[in-house]
Scaffold this active site. Sequence first.
Site, PDB file in Angstrom:
ATOM      1  N   LYS A 161       0.936  -1.623   0.568  1.00 48.84           N
ATOM      2  CA  LYS A 161      -0.550  -0.144  -0.019  1.00 48.84           C
ATOM      3  C   LYS A 161       1.028   1.214  -0.078  1.00 48.84           C
ATOM      4  O   LYS A 161       1.807   1.004   0.045  1.00 48.84           O
ATOM      5  CB  LYS A 161      -0.905   0.185   0.782  1.00 48.84           C
ATOM      6  CG  LYS A 161       0.221   0.475   2.537  1.00 48.84           C
ATOM      7  CD  LYS A 161      -1.102  -0.364   3.592  1.00 48.84           C
ATOM      8  CE  LYS A 161      -0.534  -0.253   5.218  1.00 48.84           C
ATOM      9  NZ  LYS A 161      -0.752  -1.318   6.130  1.00 48.84           N
ATOM     10  N   TYR A 214      15.601  30.819   6.590  1.00 53.11           N
ATOM     11  CA  TYR A 214      14.633  31.884   7.002  1.00 53.11           C
ATOM     12  C   TYR A 214      14.351  31.843   9.138  1.00 53.11           C
ATOM     13  O   TYR A 214      14.944  30.196   9.962  1.00 53.11           O
ATOM     14  CB  TYR A 214      12.913  30.675   7.331  1.00 53.11           C
ATOM     15  CG  TYR A 214      12.788  30.465   5.589  1.00 53.11           C
ATOM     16  CD1 TYR A 214      12.070  32.138   5.049  1.00 53.11           C
ATOM     17  CD2 TYR A 214      12.575  29.972   4.897  1.00 53.11           C
ATOM     18  CE1 TYR A 214      12.000  31.889   3.768  1.00 53.11           C
ATOM     19  CE2 TYR A 214      12.467  29.976   3.771  1.00 53.11           C
ATOM     20  CZ  TYR A 214      12.155  31.186   2.994  1.00 53.11           C
ATOM     21  OH  TYR A 214      11.543  30.534   1.841  1.00 53.11           O
ATOM     22  N   MET A 219      11.446  24.503   1.413  1.00 44.96           N
ATOM     23  CA  MET A 219      10.555  24.095   0.713  1.00 44.96           C
ATOM     24  C   MET A 219      11.794  22.837  -0.275  1.00 44.96           C
ATOM     25  O   MET A 219      11.300  21.386  -0.139  1.00 44.96           O
ATOM     26  CB  MET A 219       9.448  24.432   0.235  1.00 44.96           C
ATOM     27  CG  MET A 219       8.749  23.691  -1.109  1.00 44.96           C
ATOM     28  SD  MET A 219       7.552  24.772  -1.798  1.00 44.96           S
ATOM     29  CE  MET A 219       6.248  25.285  -0.563  1.00 44.96           C
TER      30      MET A 219
END
Length: 389
Positions: free
Chosen positions: A39, A272, A320
């Site tokens: 799965k 950041y 990101m």
Amino acid sequence: MKSTLRRTWAEIDFDALKHNYRQLRSRVGEDVKFLGVVKADAYGHGSVQVSRVLQELGADYLAVSSLDEAMELRANGITMPVMILGHTPREEVGKLIENNITQTVTCMAKAVEYSEEACELGKNLRIHIKVDTGMSRLGYLCDGNYFGTGVDGIVEACQMPGLEAEGIFTHFSMSDEDKAECVEYTEHQLKLFKDVISAVEEKLRHKFAICHCANTGAVANYPETWMDMVRPGLLLYGYGEYAEKLGLKPVMTMKTTVSTIKTYPAGTKISYGGIYETDKTTRVAVLPYGYADGFLRCLSNKVELMTAEGHARQIGKICMDMCMVDITDKMSVEVGSEIEIFGPNNSINRIAELAGTIPYELTCAVSKRVPRIYFDNGIIVEKELMLRG
Ligand SMILES: *Cc1c(COP(=O)(O)O)cnc(C)c1O
């Protein structure tokens, strides 16, 4: 789409997968069937590729979560038995039958729907009954006062026209924890499952062909749970403390490369929020690997990645698309050098622990923009990028 970029990628080692399968197979013995849980795109490894290997090796069954996942296998040459562990809407019963897919039945309402649809088509749907013995998720509730109604409900489902009950199963919620209360809980689940099977079989005057319950924790810790078939996921992929103990090998190695190197003076804030400030002249590598690739942001400033010269600390917030590592004392690390995020030299178990999670979440998080590179006998046999194009 074929990836040509050498940037960030996941290497999937079929040799490790085959090794793990063979080890587990010999652990449980010839008389126990083997279901490979594939799965969630085989826990991020590529369900089609992993299933092809398992089919070749002679595994008995595969399990997925949904009809879409099952259809992906059928559309790609997987002909062996496939089971759906989750719910399928009644409109899709025809598709299940047509594609020879086994459906889990979890309650009376579903049994009735599936039976009606199968009868309308004049065909049989192969099912496995799911018993809830303590996971408190899907399945016929059978504990305590529910034993009688649970058993009766299962018997009724097995006798419904259009349904062919090949098997019955349950799922352990604590088989992977060694604490005394977890052992007790697992033993209770197993006893209840066996009691349910006996009671149902007695009423049906018929034995289920396949009774199964052993997930990774149970394959590792409880031989008495193996019954007719085992159902490991994580162990097959070679992660977690039990994989280490059983001599299994991690199938996935996440790798990235150095994009840029810069040297900053002391007092420079990195990334950041400036949560990391250099305390000396610091040589920093930028890696094209961020939370959109599956690098959990909660690992920021905590984790170490493996360079050719040993561990390097990840510093500042993970972005990101990028993250930074301190390579001050690793002068041979250059632009283009390979970095192992996790794999044989940097255990995913340790990283999962730092992130407050389990290895499953880390491999499932590897996103579709990360190409998977498949190795067999040490050579590349396939590259897959899941981006459209
Ligand atoms: C996911 C799943 C498994 C496999 O679990 P692992 O811990 O990876 O071995 C087995 N059975 C069911 C019902 C599952 O949902």
